[in-house]
Enzyme design. Structure first.
Site, PDB file in Angstrom:
ATOM      1  N   ASP A 111       0.871  -1.183   0.000  1.00 48.00           N
ATOM      2  CA  ASP A 111       0.000   0.000   0.000  1.00 48.00           C
ATOM      3  C   ASP A 111       0.905   1.229   0.000  1.00 48.00           C
ATOM      4  O   ASP A 111       2.124   1.119   0.178  1.00 48.00           O
ATOM      5  CB  ASP A 111      -0.894  -0.011   1.259  1.00 48.00           C
ATOM      6  CG  ASP A 111      -1.777   1.240   1.373  1.00 48.00           C
ATOM      7  OD1 ASP A 111      -2.396   1.616   0.367  1.00 48.00           O
ATOM      8  OD2 ASP A 111      -1.838   1.845   2.453  1.00 48.00           O
ATOM      9  N   SER A 112       0.279   2.396  -0.126  1.00 48.85           N
ATOM     10  CA  SER A 112       1.055   3.640  -0.075  1.00 48.85           C
ATOM     11  C   SER A 112       1.538   3.942   1.349  1.00 48.85           C
ATOM     12  O   SER A 112       2.422   4.781   1.526  1.00 48.85           O
ATOM     13  CB  SER A 112       0.181   4.804  -0.560  1.00 48.85           C
ATOM     14  OG  SER A 112      -0.970   4.906   0.258  1.00 48.85           O
ATOM     15  N   CYS A 159      -4.538  -1.560  -1.790  1.00 42.61           N
ATOM     16  CA  CYS A 159      -4.737  -0.134  -2.023  1.00 42.61           C
ATOM     17  C   CYS A 159      -5.738  -0.001  -3.161  1.00 42.61           C
ATOM     18  O   CYS A 159      -5.534  -0.560  -4.246  1.00 42.61           O
ATOM     19  CB  CYS A 159      -3.409   0.509  -2.411  1.00 42.61           C
ATOM     20  SG  CYS A 159      -3.556   2.222  -2.920  1.00 42.61           S
ATOM     21  N   GLU A 163      -2.946   8.329   8.713  1.00 41.93           N
ATOM     22  CA  GLU A 163      -1.475   8.214   8.833  1.00 41.93           C
ATOM     23  C   GLU A 163      -1.008   8.876  10.138  1.00 41.93           C
ATOM     24  O   GLU A 163      -0.041   8.446  10.755  1.00 41.93           O
ATOM     25  CB  GLU A 163      -0.776   8.892   7.635  1.00 41.93           C
ATOM     26  CG  GLU A 163      -0.900   8.143   6.314  1.00 41.93           C
ATOM     27  CD  GLU A 163       0.018   6.925   6.174  1.00 41.93           C
ATOM     28  OE1 GLU A 163       1.123   6.925   6.744  1.00 41.93           O
ATOM     29  OE2 GLU A 163      -0.388   5.966   5.483  1.00 41.93           O
ATOM     30  N   CYS A 179     -11.023   3.070   0.341  1.00 41.22           N
ATOM     31  CA  CYS A 179      -9.595   3.379   0.498  1.00 41.22           C
ATOM     32  C   CYS A 179      -9.187   2.601   1.745  1.00 41.22           C
ATOM     33  O   CYS A 179      -9.901   2.644   2.757  1.00 41.22           O
ATOM     34  CB  CYS A 179      -9.397   4.878   0.701  1.00 41.22           C
ATOM     35  SG  CYS A 179      -7.722   5.311   1.222  1.00 41.22           S
TER      36      CYS A 179
HETATM   37  N1  DGL Z   1      -4.817   3.426   0.927  1.00 44.01           N
HETATM   38  C1  DGL Z   1      -4.871   3.762  -0.433  1.00 44.01           C
HETATM   39  C2  DGL Z   1      -6.164   3.412  -1.105  1.00 44.01           C
HETATM   40  O1  DGL Z   1      -6.768   2.418  -0.741  1.00 44.01           O
HETATM   41  C3  DGL Z   1      -4.280   5.078  -0.899  1.00 44.01           C
HETATM   42  C4  DGL Z   1      -4.280   6.258   0.006  1.00 44.01           C
HETATM   43  C5  DGL Z   1      -3.352   7.329  -0.560  1.00 44.01           C
HETATM   44  O2  DGL Z   1      -2.144   7.077  -0.569  1.00 44.01           O
HETATM   45  O3  DGL Z   1      -3.847   8.380  -1.010  1.00 44.01           O
HETATM   46  O4  DGL Z   1      -6.587   4.039  -2.042  1.00 44.01           O
END
Ligand code: DGL
Length: 300
Positions: free
Chosen positions: A38-39, A101, A180, A212
């Site tokens: 994930d990010s 993600c 975060e 998300c």
């Molecule tokens: N957690 C990620 C998602 O499900 C991305 C959140 C991000 O980095 O903007 O889209």
């Protein structure tokens, strides 16, 4: 602390771990870990469900904490970052990769999965499937990043299974930063949620997809703001079920009854390993997580 570069060959194409071998070779493939990325910390909500559903499996996680958020970046950038991470995960001999993600699943999954020879599982299709089952009044809200909302991917999958549903999307970019930051039950988070979700409440959705992987961390506040009649859908549950199916089909599932060694989990981030470790310890059902900083930029 910034990530330290690792010097492993960038060529990630490996023999297909299709699990069709027999005896030792086959059980070695089954013992290989599952890669998840994930990010940032959001993918931990998916790891948690995988750990619950598949307690015998080892996990290698990568959170791109140095480059979060992905939600407002272009498909090209997200694809390039995801490719680097997938190549890194391949150096860990993973047997499958879960794209934990929604933004990557929406904008890069189709391109990336064609480049690697292990199964890839995204979170959007499983999430859409759950939402289609959950709704009674056929009015579904999707909250997600700007990238996921503007891709229209949830609507596409939902309409494909239930053409009669009405879908209302809302990008909630600040939720990623609040998650975060660990402000999961904060007054500020509540205020932000009230502002973001007012429009969806007016549309009288009875089902809201947390589209998300960061958002389930804020589910308490989101649930309170939406009210009792609204079902919150966390795509992570169905993703873990989909993972079981894919591993079973490829004969890659570790047999819980006969495994000789306990699972071993490893967590990598591109920055802030200690902060990540503390946060992950509050979310996952296991203590003393091993977290290391690794930059993946060399995996071009
Ligand atoms: N957690 C990620 C998602 O499900 C991305 C959140 C991000 O980095 O903007 O889209």
């Amino acid at each position: 602390m910034s990530g330290s570069l690792v010097t492993v060959p960038a060529d990630s194409k490996k023999e297909i771990p299709d699990g069709r071998g027999t005896g030792k070779e086959s059980s070695m493939k089954q013992d290989a870990p599952i890669g998840v990325f994930d990010s940032g910390v959001g993918g931990l909500t998916v790891v948690k469900e995988i750990m619950n559903a598949l307690p015998a499996e080892s996990i290698v996680y990568y959170g791109d904490t140095a480059r979060v958020p992905y939600g407002n970046k272009s498909a090209e950038t997200i694809t390039a970052y995801s490719r680097q991470i997938a190549k890194f995960l391949m150096t860990q001999d993973v047997k499958a990769i879960v794209v934990a993600c929604n933004t990557i699943s929406a904008l890069a999954l189709e391109t990336i999965k064609a480049e690697f020879e292990v199964p890839f599982i995204g979170v959007v299709k499983p999430g859409a499937k759950m939402a289609a089952k959950a709704t009674q009044n056929k009015r579904i809200g999707i909250i997600a990043t700007e990238g996921t909302i503007s891709s229209g991917i949830y609507e596409k999958f939902l309409k494909a299974t239930s053409p009669e549903v009405e879908v209302f999307g809302k990008a909630c970019p600040l939720f990623v930063h609040l998650a975060e930051e660990g402000w999961l039950n904060d007054a500020v988070t509540r205020q932000v949620a009230e502002r973001y979700l007012a429009g969806l409440k007016e549309k009288q959705v009875d089902t809201l997809v947390l589209g998300c992987t960061h958002y389930p961390l804020l589910r308490g506040v989101i649930g309170e703001v939406m009210g009792e009649g609204v079902t919150l859908v966390n795509p992570a549950y169905e993703t873990a079920r989909e993972l079981i199916y894919v591993l079973e089909e490829a004969h890659l599932l570790r047999n819980q009854e006969t495994v000789q060694t306990p699972p071993a989990h490893k967590f990598y981030v591109s920055d802030g390993a200690e902060k990540f470790r503390q946060f992950a310890n509050t979310i996952l059902p296991c203590d003393h997580l091993e977290v290391e900083d690794v930059a993946v930029k060399c995996f071009e």
